[in-house]
Design a protein around this motif. Sequence first.
Motif, short mmCIF file in Angstrom:
data_model
loop_
_atom_site.label_atom_id
_atom_site.label_comp_id
_atom_site.label_asym_id
_atom_site.label_seq_id
_atom_site.Cartn_x
_atom_site.Cartn_y
_atom_site.Cartn_z
N GLN A 198 -46.32 17.03 -35.89
CA GLN A 198 -44.97 16.42 -35.82
C GLN A 198 -43.89 17.48 -35.78
O GLN A 198 -42.72 17.20 -36.10
CB GLN A 198 -44.73 15.46 -37.00
N ILE A 400 -42.62 16.37 -30.77
CA ILE A 400 -42.06 15.00 -30.75
C ILE A 400 -42.96 14.04 -31.52
O ILE A 400 -44.17 13.98 -31.29
CB ILE A 400 -41.88 14.51 -29.29
N ASN A 403 -41.94 8.48 -31.96
CA ASN A 403 -41.38 8.32 -30.62
C ASN A 403 -42.53 7.94 -29.70
O ASN A 403 -43.63 8.50 -29.84
CB ASN A 403 -40.77 9.66 -30.19
N GLU A 406 -44.72 10.70 -28.24
CA GLU A 406 -45.63 11.47 -29.09
C GLU A 406 -46.97 11.66 -28.37
O GLU A 406 -47.51 10.72 -27.80
CB GLU A 406 -45.83 10.62 -30.36
N ARG B 228 -32.95 11.26 -29.01
CA ARG B 228 -34.41 11.24 -29.16
C ARG B 228 -34.78 10.71 -30.54
O ARG B 228 -34.19 11.11 -31.55
CB ARG B 228 -34.98 12.65 -29.03
N GLN B 230 -36.91 11.17 -33.42
CA GLN B 230 -37.67 12.33 -33.89
C GLN B 230 -37.89 12.21 -35.39
O GLN B 230 -37.09 11.57 -36.10
CB GLN B 230 -36.88 13.62 -33.59
N HIS B 231 -38.93 12.82 -35.87
CA HIS B 231 -39.25 12.78 -37.29
C HIS B 231 -38.20 13.57 -38.07
O HIS B 231 -37.97 14.75 -37.78
CB HIS B 231 -40.65 13.36 -37.51
N THR B 235 -38.70 17.84 -37.73
CA THR B 235 -37.99 18.38 -36.57
C THR B 235 -36.91 19.37 -37.04
O THR B 235 -36.00 18.98 -37.77
CB THR B 235 -37.34 17.24 -35.76
N ARG B 240 -32.94 18.88 -32.60
CA ARG B 240 -32.73 17.44 -32.64
C ARG B 240 -31.74 16.97 -31.57
O ARG B 240 -30.80 17.67 -31.26
CB ARG B 240 -32.18 17.04 -34.02
N THR B 280 -36.88 8.38 -39.17
CA THR B 280 -36.86 8.62 -37.72
C THR B 280 -35.42 8.67 -37.24
O THR B 280 -34.68 7.70 -37.41
CB THR B 280 -37.60 7.49 -36.97
#
Lengths: 437, 437
Positions: A198, A400, A403, A406, B228, B230-231, B235, B240, B280
């Motif tokens: 991730q 990513i 999402n 991923e 996006r 994203q985690h 991230t 980001r 997220t």
Amino acid sequence: MPHNLGIRVASSRLASTFDESCSWGSTPDGGMNRLSLNNDDKRVREWLIEQCKQLGCSVKVDQMGNIFAIRPGKNNSIPPIGMGSHLDTQPAGGKYDGIVGVLSALEVLRTLHDNQVETYAPVALIDWTNEEGARFPPAMLSSGVWGGAFTLEHGHSRSDASGNTVKSELERIGFLGDVPCSYEANPLSAHFEIHIEQGPALEAENLRIGVVTGVQAMNWYNIVLRGREQHCGTTPMNMRADTLLCAAKMIQSINQQSLALPGARASVAVINSSPQSINTLSGRVQFNIGARASSDALLATLDVNLEKACKEVVEDSVRLDESIMGKSGEGGVKMEVWEKIWECPKTVFDERAVSMVRESAREVEGGRFKDMVSGAGHDSVYTARKVPTAMIFIRCKAGISHNPAEFSKQEDIDAGANVLLGALLRYDDYLKEKTAA
Amino acid sequence: MPHNLGIRVASSRLASTFDESCSWGSTPDGGMNRLSLNNDDKRVREWLIEQCKQLGCSVKVDQMGNIFAIRPGKNNSIPPIGMGSHLDTQPAGGKYDGIVGVLSALEVLRTLHDNQVETYAPVALIDWTNEEGARFPPAMLSSGVWGGAFTLEHGHSRSDASGNTVKSELERIGFLGDVPCSYEANPLSAHFEIHIEQGPALEAENLRIGVVTGVQAMNWYNIVLRGREQHCGTTPMNMRADTLLCAAKMIQSINQQSLALPGARASVAVINSSPQSINTLSGRVQFNIGARASSDALLATLDVNLEKACKEVVEDSVRLDESIMGKSGEGGVKMEVWEKIWECPKTVFDERAVSMVRESAREVEGGRFKDMVSGAGHDSVYTARKVPTAMIFIRCKAGISHNPAEFSKQEDIDAGANVLLGALLRYDDYLKEKTAA
């Protein structure tokens, strides 16, 4: 040959298992929407149990719906070695987060079965309920109950946006088991978990495998602001207590606070304002902050800085409002709630379990791997509070996650599953030696 | 005595009419939640029709559910003089916005009835559907259809957050009439409207009555940003494409743009982000801007400045993202939609109609009134496109509106109703003289 080390998982079978199980919850954009305890989660759980039973496993479901599929060993008086992760996803998630962990564990069980390997300890595949916390905050809820971080009552009473509770949804889909949800009543000997990274680090160094030594510290917050509902056309700009404007300033300030502390991350992903009317300034705004740091001390600093920064925004609002409106304005935008809804200190994984992952990675990948700290929380954070725990990261595309885009290559998933298999067998040897000693 | 000028409305009857009609939709905090075409709106409409029929009025309902209750005059070949406003409210609104206009008009009809006044022209009380636009954006929808600003199809197809359309809700509550909704098919001779000021100016000068000479220019916008998902834990901050952070920057910038232009107002009151998951980053954020200005030229400048400021925020995001992520990042947060969903130029009311309001205010208030420009839109904005129109403002507490704390004193409402009565009778005299000439 020690540790049954020649055996390997079957890549094509593992790949087709993804296709099969991701039919429940897949979305047209290639992603997944399998929120915890929804109908797709029910179907994939039933499918998983059926697969494990075909391998001769016995299956236990606990009070939080966690599934333990146990393959017997030579000595069934010792707790099983666990391989766990989760099958629930974010509402717009991918096919890998969590799913890689459970399906790789299933492939490891199948590989042991094919090769008629009799382990010393029993081995358990575990599907932990509601890891994402997307439907029922917080994340890692049911491994948290098992690991003693949350009470069963807390776990059962978490509710989704429609007011459905975890307990009622477990009942509805037939997964409210009667096995007590706790390490003490239903122990493991260890817990291993594969997960996608991730993040972008493995890809950047062209590595398939990360050996995870721990997880960064995390806090979640809930904030509610109250201002005044006022007509957007008639209220002079300087007489407004504009709640959403204050929230916007806080979101920016939260970003700046985390940028100012290397090793810290903080962001706002959820916001709700009311009333939803273009012509009326919002009088109530709720949002959540997710904050992380590489150490508990750094997170404590971030915690102080975030609260201070957000309180400065409301203090400015109150000062401005009182200077213009006097008491009639009732003091601008106020912070009605500043609440830490989840705290999770830094996790350091068990040295022995980690070293067995490292040895296995060395065998499978010939030294091409790296030690890493996880940025995300995982079920292993809570198992680590009770039993030796370690994790394996596999590379994913561009970092990513959460999402639909991923993605992890099949060869990377295969490598991870083989590292898991090797770590499991090494830990099994260790338990055998320890018991004999 | 010219113009029947000795007669006055009955204060206690007008007060009790508020108590009676606000039973449908009142909230425990003293406010109202009577969203357009909901069940409370249905009940208050039925009540209104019954009240008007008791006075000998004939009632027409048009294709947008606008109610015209017509009291005959001496010469029924000329179109009625209208007195209109609205009975719908914001979701957390007050008991005065719109309601004062309709109930004062009812009280004027009752006063004419009690005093057996026979006007020359017929007189119409009008309840315009969905003035607030809170349930079905945009505001002033049905006066807008009548006035030719929107087509009937546009009006019928507006939908609420649950996907119910205006047409289906009109049908459901029994108010889809068959009278064509247009000035041409169902004309008026003029339109007068009382409304609370919704601003602080009258209170500041200790005046009950404002003579409204026009309405400021307005635009509404709809914006959708795409970044996006994203985690939030894994991230890195600089990788980001944080959609909500961009929206927060825009909200601040919108505020700054309007502060930089005296006479302009702009704000964001509605925001929605998805997915709603703490872990997220949101990948889609929708929000609306409401912008106003004292002149069309100033609004045009504000329009250019707002779009430029918001585009700068996304351009910064794209530049930053491409410098770090290259093409894999797909270019940061993008503006998927920048749409002007409503444009309403500045309205200047009819000089003769305004002068009759002014004369009436002089008689009722002895010169204690002021000329004003309305900050808010009203149904009179759209009637003004077709017929001579004027408005009367009454004082409200602290300028608070669109809020349960909205309040006007009974004596101020009485004064407004008497000004309306006097303006109506003056316009009736004018029509009589004009027809005779």
